[in-house]
Design a protein around this motif. Sequence first.
Motif, PDB file in Angstrom:
ATOM      1  N   SER A 132      -7.680  -1.164  -5.271  1.00 27.91           N
ATOM      2  CA  SER A 132      -8.482  -2.060  -4.436  1.00 27.91           C
ATOM      3  C   SER A 132      -8.358  -3.520  -4.843  1.00 27.91           C
ATOM      4  CB  SER A 132      -9.956  -1.639  -4.485  1.00 27.91           C
ATOM      5  OG  SER A 132     -10.442  -1.710  -5.804  1.00 27.91           O
ATOM      6  N   GLY A 136     -17.853  -4.094   4.353  1.00 27.33           N
ATOM      7  CA  GLY A 136     -16.624  -4.871   4.296  1.00 27.33           C
ATOM      8  C   GLY A 136     -16.746  -6.236   4.933  1.00 27.33           C
ATOM      9  N   VAL A 151       0.837  -1.199   0.000  1.00 22.81           N
ATOM     10  CA  VAL A 151       0.000   0.000   0.000  1.00 22.81           C
ATOM     11  C   VAL A 151       0.872   1.250   0.000  1.00 22.81           C
ATOM     12  CG1 VAL A 151      -1.948  -1.096   1.112  1.00 22.81           C
ATOM     13  CG2 VAL A 151      -0.191  -0.078   2.525  1.00 22.81           C
ATOM     14  N   SER A 163     -12.331  -4.837   2.223  1.00 23.38           N
ATOM     15  CA  SER A 163     -11.796  -4.625   3.563  1.00 23.38           C
ATOM     16  C   SER A 163     -12.728  -3.771   4.413  1.00 23.38           C
ATOM     17  CB  SER A 163     -10.438  -3.940   3.472  1.00 23.38           C
ATOM     18  OG  SER A 163      -9.952  -3.615   4.740  1.00 23.38           O
ATOM     19  N   SER A 197     -11.711  -1.943   6.759  1.00 22.15           N
ATOM     20  CA  SER A 197     -11.014  -0.690   7.071  1.00 22.15           C
ATOM     21  C   SER A 197     -10.993   0.276   5.894  1.00 22.15           C
ATOM     22  CB  SER A 197      -9.585  -0.980   7.533  1.00 22.15           C
ATOM     23  OG  SER A 197      -8.863  -1.627   6.510  1.00 22.15           O
ATOM     24  N   ASN A 198     -11.490  -0.140   4.742  1.00 18.84           N
ATOM     25  CA  ASN A 198     -11.580   0.727   3.571  1.00 18.84           C
ATOM     26  C   ASN A 198     -12.941   1.416   3.596  1.00 18.84           C
ATOM     27  OD1 ASN A 198     -11.577   1.958   1.101  1.00 18.84           O
ATOM     28  ND2 ASN A 198     -11.081   0.125  -0.068  1.00 18.84           N
ATOM     29  N   ALA A 227      -5.583  -2.504   3.912  1.00 20.92           N
ATOM     30  CA  ALA A 227      -6.412  -1.312   4.135  1.00 20.92           C
ATOM     31  C   ALA A 227      -7.037  -0.801   2.843  1.00 20.92           C
ATOM     32  CB  ALA A 227      -5.571  -0.220   4.777  1.00 20.92           C
ATOM     33  N   ASP A 228      -6.426  -1.117   1.688  1.00 25.86           N
ATOM     34  CA  ASP A 228      -6.937  -0.639   0.403  1.00 25.86           C
ATOM     35  C   ASP A 228      -7.832  -1.645  -0.308  1.00 25.86           C
ATOM     36  OD1 ASP A 228      -5.494   1.652   0.752  1.00 25.86           O
ATOM     37  OD2 ASP A 228      -3.795   1.015  -0.465  1.00 25.86           O
ATOM     38  N   ASN A 275     -15.286   1.180   0.490  1.00 29.96           N
ATOM     39  CA  ASN A 275     -15.254  -0.140  -0.147  1.00 29.96           C
ATOM     40  C   ASN A 275     -16.501  -0.393  -0.971  1.00 29.96           C
ATOM     41  OD1 ASN A 275     -17.329  -1.522   1.471  1.00 29.96           O
ATOM     42  ND2 ASN A 275     -15.903  -1.239   3.150  1.00 29.96           N
ATOM     43  N   TRP A 296     -10.801  -4.007  -1.749  1.00 30.81           N
ATOM     44  CA  TRP A 296     -12.177  -3.635  -2.073  1.00 30.81           C
ATOM     45  C   TRP A 296     -13.195  -4.210  -1.086  1.00 30.81           C
ATOM     46  CZ3 TRP A 296     -15.890  -7.279  -3.179  1.00 30.81           C
ATOM     47  CH2 TRP A 296     -15.433  -8.558  -3.525  1.00 30.81           C
TER      48      TRP A 296
END
Length: 202
Positions: free
Chosen positions: A99, A187, A95, A175, A177-178, A170-171, A181, A173
């Motif tokens: 995504s 997520g 990262v 996740s 935490s995104n 974290a990035d 997303n 698609w």
Amino acid sequence: MSTCSADLAPLLGANGTQAAALICSQFAATTSAVDTTYLLFSAYLVFAMQLGFAMLCAGSVRAKNTMNIMLTNVLDAAAGGLFYYLFGYAFAFGVPSNSFIGHRFFALRSFPSADADYSFFLYQWAFAIAAAGITSGSIAERTQFVAYLIYSSFLTGFVYPVVSHWVWSADGWASASNLGNLLFHSGVIDFAGMIQLLSASL
């Protein structure tokens, strides 16, 4: 001034600011050491799963093929380690990225970073070779040695890292935490992923 120092300084009197800074720096160093020890211990436990897969494979084949299947398990870890080092970690956790797939840290270049260090890499590598080892018992005596080595290298170097990027990076698609997303704006959360996200954030 950090929150730790700001909260602690008034309690320590006249030289409270300096004393609070010293105490908080020691606490931060201890926290980092405990987190790293926990992460490494977890990596060793996941790696020990390879022994279980080896025993499963040995019990699934005829006695004459036991040495061959044990060598397959050892090379699983070796080839998996090489390909995860060269490509896998970059695809999974490189990262900032898009995504779908990561695109930094090939061969651990510019690593360690602010977000991860070598203990995190070792932990992720242990999961990657465990994913390859799971299937080794089911295809024992059904594939040629070179074909299995190619499969194992491809799985740990590309397939597993891309899928783990979707959920655990974290990035990704999917996740959790995104924040932007694509998966119902909520997520995916799973136990192993939560452990990885927590250890990465510590």
